[in-house]
Enzyme design. Sequence first.
Site, PDB file in Angstrom:
ATOM      1  N   PHE A   1     -52.978  16.820 -14.335  1.00  0.00           N
ATOM      2  CA  PHE A   1     -52.086  16.177 -13.284  1.00  0.00           C
ATOM      3  C   PHE A   1     -50.783  17.003 -13.055  1.00  0.00           C
ATOM      4  O   PHE A   1     -50.600  17.274 -11.901  1.00  0.00           O
ATOM      5  CB  PHE A   1     -51.325  14.886 -13.868  1.00  0.00           C
ATOM      6  CG  PHE A   1     -52.463  13.628 -13.654  1.00  0.00           C
ATOM      7  CD1 PHE A   1     -53.640  13.705 -13.161  1.00  0.00           C
ATOM      8  CD2 PHE A   1     -52.018  12.219 -13.945  1.00  0.00           C
ATOM      9  CE1 PHE A   1     -54.657  12.673 -13.031  1.00  0.00           C
ATOM     10  CE2 PHE A   1     -52.676  11.259 -13.775  1.00  0.00           C
ATOM     11  CZ  PHE A   1     -53.975  11.401 -12.942  1.00  0.00           C
TER      12      PHE A   1
ATOM     13  N   GLN B   1     -55.295  11.238 -24.757  1.00  0.00           N
ATOM     14  CA  GLN B   1     -54.928  10.346 -23.332  1.00  0.00           C
ATOM     15  C   GLN B   1     -55.959  10.605 -22.429  1.00  0.00           C
ATOM     16  O   GLN B   1     -56.035   9.964 -21.376  1.00  0.00           O
ATOM     17  CB  GLN B   1     -53.592  10.974 -22.816  1.00  0.00           C
ATOM     18  CG  GLN B   1     -52.434  10.736 -23.591  1.00  0.00           C
ATOM     19  CD  GLN B   1     -51.243  11.677 -23.405  1.00  0.00           C
ATOM     20  OE1 GLN B   1     -50.515  11.222 -22.572  1.00  0.00           O
ATOM     21  NE2 GLN B   1     -51.189  12.971 -23.710  1.00  0.00           N
TER      22      GLN B   1
ATOM     23  N   HIS C   1     -56.379   5.863 -23.033  1.00  0.00           N
ATOM     24  CA  HIS C   1     -56.500   5.598 -21.725  1.00  0.00           C
ATOM     25  C   HIS C   1     -57.952   5.102 -21.294  1.00  0.00           C
ATOM     26  O   HIS C   1     -58.196   5.143 -20.320  1.00  0.00           O
ATOM     27  CB  HIS C   1     -55.841   6.434 -20.863  1.00  0.00           C
ATOM     28  CG  HIS C   1     -54.462   6.833 -20.936  1.00  0.00           C
ATOM     29  ND1 HIS C   1     -53.659   7.885 -20.721  1.00  0.00           N
ATOM     30  CD2 HIS C   1     -53.571   5.784 -21.603  1.00  0.00           C
ATOM     31  CE1 HIS C   1     -52.328   7.603 -20.902  1.00  0.00           C
ATOM     32  NE2 HIS C   1     -52.390   6.396 -21.573  1.00  0.00           N
TER      33      HIS C   1
ATOM     34  N   CYS D   1     -68.830 -10.796 -14.191  1.00  0.00           N
ATOM     35  CA  CYS D   1     -69.922 -11.221 -15.304  1.00  0.00           C
ATOM     36  C   CYS D   1     -69.577 -10.323 -16.611  1.00  0.00           C
ATOM     37  O   CYS D   1     -70.246 -10.710 -17.606  1.00  0.00           O
ATOM     38  CB  CYS D   1     -71.308 -11.139 -14.948  1.00  0.00           C
ATOM     39  SG  CYS D   1     -72.001  -9.664 -14.558  1.00  0.00           S
TER      40      CYS D   1
HETATM   41  P1  NAD Z   1     -50.468  16.222 -17.511  1.00  0.00           P
HETATM   42  O1  NAD Z   1     -51.165  16.735 -16.491  1.00  0.00           O
HETATM   43  O2  NAD Z   1     -49.124  15.799 -17.560  1.00  0.00           O
HETATM   44  O3  NAD Z   1     -50.038  17.872 -18.505  1.00  0.00           O
HETATM   45  C1  NAD Z   1     -50.888  18.651 -18.700  1.00  0.00           C
HETATM   46  C2  NAD Z   1     -50.275  19.812 -19.544  1.00  0.00           C
HETATM   47  O4  NAD Z   1     -51.164  20.669 -19.764  1.00  0.00           O
HETATM   48  C3  NAD Z   1     -49.281  20.569 -18.701  1.00  0.00           C
HETATM   49  O5  NAD Z   1     -47.978  20.527 -19.104  1.00  0.00           O
HETATM   50  C4  NAD Z   1     -49.868  21.938 -18.542  1.00  0.00           C
HETATM   51  O6  NAD Z   1     -49.096  23.020 -18.691  1.00  0.00           O
HETATM   52  C5  NAD Z   1     -50.848  21.997 -19.637  1.00  0.00           C
HETATM   53  N1  NAD Z   1     -51.979  22.738 -19.749  1.00  0.00           N
HETATM   54  C6  NAD Z   1     -52.826  22.942 -18.859  1.00  0.00           C
HETATM   55  N2  NAD Z   1     -53.879  23.679 -18.910  1.00  0.00           N
HETATM   56  C7  NAD Z   1     -53.734  23.952 -20.283  1.00  0.00           C
HETATM   57  C8  NAD Z   1     -54.501  24.692 -21.066  1.00  0.00           C
HETATM   58  N3  NAD Z   1     -55.867  25.279 -20.882  1.00  0.00           N
HETATM   59  N4  NAD Z   1     -54.031  25.003 -22.263  1.00  0.00           N
HETATM   60  C9  NAD Z   1     -52.726  24.478 -23.048  1.00  0.00           C
HETATM   61  N5  NAD Z   1     -52.150  23.637 -21.890  1.00  0.00           N
HETATM   62  C10 NAD Z   1     -52.676  23.258 -20.906  1.00  0.00           C
HETATM   63  O7  NAD Z   1     -51.629  15.735 -18.783  1.00  0.00           O
HETATM   64  P2  NAD Z   1     -51.175  14.423 -19.652  1.00  0.00           P
HETATM   65  O8  NAD Z   1     -49.998  14.662 -20.451  1.00  0.00           O
HETATM   66  O9  NAD Z   1     -52.441  14.165 -20.366  1.00  0.00           O
HETATM   67  O10 NAD Z   1     -51.051  13.150 -18.799  1.00  0.00           O
HETATM   68  C11 NAD Z   1     -51.882  12.736 -17.902  1.00  0.00           C
HETATM   69  C12 NAD Z   1     -52.527  11.841 -17.423  1.00  0.00           C
HETATM   70  O11 NAD Z   1     -53.349  11.736 -16.642  1.00  0.00           O
HETATM   71  C13 NAD Z   1     -52.975  11.177 -18.968  1.00  0.00           C
HETATM   72  O12 NAD Z   1     -52.600   9.785 -18.982  1.00  0.00           O
HETATM   73  C14 NAD Z   1     -54.519  11.188 -18.693  1.00  0.00           C
HETATM   74  O13 NAD Z   1     -55.065  10.051 -19.221  1.00  0.00           O
HETATM   75  C15 NAD Z   1     -54.821  11.442 -17.374  1.00  0.00           C
HETATM   76  N6  NAD Z   1     -55.623  12.524 -16.923  1.00  0.00           N
HETATM   77  C16 NAD Z   1     -56.695  12.664 -17.607  1.00  0.00           C
HETATM   78  C17 NAD Z   1     -57.637  13.801 -17.285  1.00  0.00           C
HETATM   79  C18 NAD Z   1     -58.772  13.881 -18.193  1.00  0.00           C
HETATM   80  O14 NAD Z   1     -59.279  12.972 -18.958  1.00  0.00           O
HETATM   81  N7  NAD Z   1     -59.411  15.164 -18.495  1.00  0.00           N
HETATM   82  C19 NAD Z   1     -57.479  14.495 -16.400  1.00  0.00           C
HETATM   83  C20 NAD Z   1     -56.149  14.366 -15.718  1.00  0.00           C
HETATM   84  C21 NAD Z   1     -55.334  13.303 -15.899  1.00  0.00           C
END
Ligand code: NAD
Length: 246
Positions: free
Chosen positions: A43, A111, A129, A140
């Site tokens: 995100f 998450q 989540h 149902c």
């Molecule tokens: P976030 O998007 O808020 O933050 C992601 C963080 O990961 C960023 O700070 C970024 O700098 C870092 N990042 C990105 N790629 C990286 C990598 N390869 N290695 C290390 N760091 C990396 O994500 P969040 O804190 O999980 O919160 C987002 C919410 O959205 C969560 O509640 C989640 O459920 C949901 N979400 C889930 C998915 C999934 O299931 N893959 C995808 C998008 C959002």
Amino acid sequence: MIRAVVIVMHDKIAELKELISKSRRIVFFTGAGLSTESAIPDFRGSAGLNKEKTPYPLEVMLSHSFFVQHPDEFYAFYHQHMLYPQAQPNAAHLKIAELERQGQVLAVITQNIDDLHTKAGSKRVYELHGNVNRNYCVRCHHFYDLAAIVKQPGIPYCSCGGIIKPDVVLYEEALDEKTLLAAVQAIRSADCLIVVGSSLSVYPASGLLRYFQGKHLVIINRDPTDYDQFAEIVLHESAGFVLTQV
Ligand code: NAD
């Protein structure tokens, strides 16, 4: 200058390697950044979904009331941005699963809703989540897997006529109490807590960190987080790069 930064990073990775090798009660706390290397956007990262032009903010489009009031728009967004049925675990997911097999990991608290920890072989996974692989009819309560959702473009309906809802926690919805309690218990018992790929800005999930009573907090995240100041080791690097070296 660049050389100095590389040396510091190598030192930190060596420190992390040492810490992991002597820890027996590691808990991983993971977020969307862990799965960007499996081509699932996060995100708030540099190529995150919040950079996309969406009709409403993400927190609105993924809210319970939006699902109820605009299921067609909800599902258009959900199909396009939240479902990645072809995604496979990456090196970081696999390393976490390997450490669990070696008996060093108490639990993975995630998450993420993408099911990739389980696909990688992790067994004790607390999905705060929910999971896109579980879906149920709001009328149902019949359960459907991801394949059933993917093959119905638009709003998926149950054979009884009810709308099918993903078993994921939308904004405005409460977290599952049993999962939350199990996650708190795991964090309380951990000697080492490793956060990977989370901005730690989504509550109440990130508030769980305050239950950690162990000595070693590690944060592996490309961007800085508000919790960096409390961590023993902070690596602003990619999860795959770091975890394949420990
Ligand atoms: P976030 O998007 O808020 O933050 C992601 C963080 O990961 C960023 O700070 C970024 O700098 C870092 N990042 C990105 N790629 C990286 C990598 N390869 N290695 C290390 N760091 C990396 O994500 P969040 O804190 O999980 O919160 C987002 C919410 O959205 C969560 O509640 C989640 O459920 C949901 N979400 C889930 C998915 C999934 O299931 N893959 C995808 C998008 C959002």
